[in-house]
Write a protein that holds these residues in place. Sequence first.
Motif, mmCIF file in Angstrom:
data_model
loop_
_atom_site.group_PDB
_atom_site.id
_atom_site.type_symbol
_atom_site.label_atom_id
_atom_site.label_comp_id
_atom_site.label_asym_id
_atom_site.label_seq_id
_atom_site.Cartn_x
_atom_site.Cartn_y
_atom_site.Cartn_z
ATOM 1 N N LEU A 112 -7.065 -0.410 -3.270
ATOM 2 C CA LEU A 112 -6.086 0.495 -3.867
ATOM 3 C C LEU A 112 -5.480 1.413 -2.808
ATOM 4 C CD1 LEU A 112 -7.914 1.461 -7.196
ATOM 5 C CD2 LEU A 112 -6.017 -0.143 -6.903
ATOM 6 N N LEU A 113 -6.307 1.868 -1.876
ATOM 7 C CA LEU A 113 -5.786 2.704 -0.792
ATOM 8 C C LEU A 113 -4.851 1.909 0.110
ATOM 9 C CD1 LEU A 113 -8.920 4.805 0.258
ATOM 10 C CD2 LEU A 113 -7.025 5.470 -1.244
ATOM 11 N N ARG A 114 -5.157 0.637 0.321
ATOM 12 C CA ARG A 114 -4.264 -0.202 1.124
ATOM 13 C C ARG A 114 -2.925 -0.398 0.412
ATOM 14 N NH1 ARG A 114 -9.096 -2.549 3.296
ATOM 15 N NH2 ARG A 114 -9.495 -3.765 1.408
ATOM 16 N N ILE A 115 -2.967 -0.512 -0.904
ATOM 17 C CA ILE A 115 -1.724 -0.605 -1.673
ATOM 18 C C ILE A 115 -0.893 0.656 -1.467
ATOM 19 C CG2 ILE A 115 -0.798 -0.501 -4.026
ATOM 20 C CD1 ILE A 115 -2.888 -2.501 -4.866
ATOM 21 N N ALA A 116 -1.551 1.814 -1.563
ATOM 22 C CA ALA A 116 -0.837 3.082 -1.368
ATOM 23 C C ALA A 116 -0.222 3.146 0.027
ATOM 24 C CB ALA A 116 -1.787 4.257 -1.589
ATOM 25 N N GLY A 117 -0.982 2.731 1.034
ATOM 26 C CA GLY A 117 -0.466 2.746 2.398
ATOM 27 C C GLY A 117 0.714 1.812 2.574
ATOM 28 N N SER A 118 0.655 0.645 1.948
ATOM 29 C CA SER A 118 1.759 -0.317 2.051
ATOM 30 C C SER A 118 3.017 0.213 1.384
ATOM 31 C CB SER A 118 1.344 -1.647 1.412
ATOM 32 O OG SER A 118 0.248 -2.221 2.099
ATOM 33 N N LEU A 119 2.854 0.942 0.277
ATOM 34 C CA LEU A 119 4.013 1.514 -0.412
ATOM 35 C C LEU A 119 4.647 2.630 0.419
ATOM 36 C CD1 LEU A 119 2.605 1.687 -4.058
ATOM 37 C CD2 LEU A 119 4.384 0.148 -3.222
ATOM 38 N N VAL A 120 3.817 3.483 0.995
ATOM 39 C CA VAL A 120 4.331 4.616 1.773
ATOM 40 C C VAL A 120 5.048 4.133 3.033
ATOM 41 C CG1 VAL A 120 3.657 6.630 3.138
ATOM 42 C CG2 VAL A 120 2.648 6.263 0.884
ATOM 43 N N THR A 121 4.509 3.119 3.684
ATOM 44 C CA THR A 121 5.113 2.620 4.922
ATOM 45 C C THR A 121 6.286 1.686 4.665
ATOM 46 O OG1 THR A 121 3.511 0.798 5.002
ATOM 47 C CG2 THR A 121 2.948 2.838 6.186
ATOM 48 N N GLY A 122 6.517 1.331 3.412
ATOM 49 C CA GLY A 122 7.636 0.456 3.091
ATOM 50 C C GLY A 122 7.353 -1.015 3.305
#
Length: 286
Positions: A112-122
């Motif tokens: 879930l944290l990796r998903i958040a990171g992928s969304l923030v970085t585009g």
Amino acid sequence: MSICAKPGHPQFSGFHGIVVPGTLRDSLYALDGLLEQNTSLKPQRLISDTGASSEMVFGLFRLLSYQFSPLLADIAERRYWRMDRGADYGKLNALAAHRIDTRLIAAHWDDLLRIAGSLVTGTVKASELLKVIGVKPKGSLARALEAFGRVPATLHLLTYHDDPQYRRTIGTQRNMQEARHSLVRAVFGGRRGELRQPYRAGREDQLGPLGLVLNAITLWNSRYLGLAVEHLRAQGCEVRDEDVERLSPLRFEHIHLEGRYAFTLAEAVKQGGLRPLRDPDDVLHE
């Protein structure tokens, strides 16, 4: 949909323009806009209608530290969740009959944290992500995101029931968004708010100037509303703060949206000054 830069501080100006299909999960495209916008705004809350809400959507917004506050027409059909089966919630015990699978969340927390990171970085867009993980039958990661989203979803429901100010804020923001839609239709004129370009890039090219005009009108109205309030108070008139809070910079009856325009400016305006306030009793300005 509408955003608040801070809870209790409505945002009248637009922050992003994007062409989206008319789907029930248009809140995800709003999340795309929040992540892609390059303004100085720091939105904290997004308010939408019922169709834009789901437990996965709640989960994505919470992962990114946004507050998702939809206006729910089907609130009587919503489920209320608990994390501890043995907890005593008094009169709410019968209501909170469903338990959140915290073990599933813990097992996929790093994902879930990796998903958040992928969304923030585009790296990936929220609208595209849910199309992949939201298909049925749902995988364990999708179910973990759904389980996580049940926490903010339940908190939203409880706050909506318990806090009148929270309900008023959501209702006010929704009314404000409808007023902005009315302004959009007026600015569009004969096109009735329809984007006629055949390709997405062309439609977004139309959205750019439209957003610029809308924000210009909003800024103009905000500036002169402030001057009018200051003038009235200087004249000894009582202007209550609660009345000022209800003023809207989205009114456009006084703005000529059709015909020819003259851009001859008074010398004082050229030097950065402002136009004098209009006397409402002056028939020459009617």
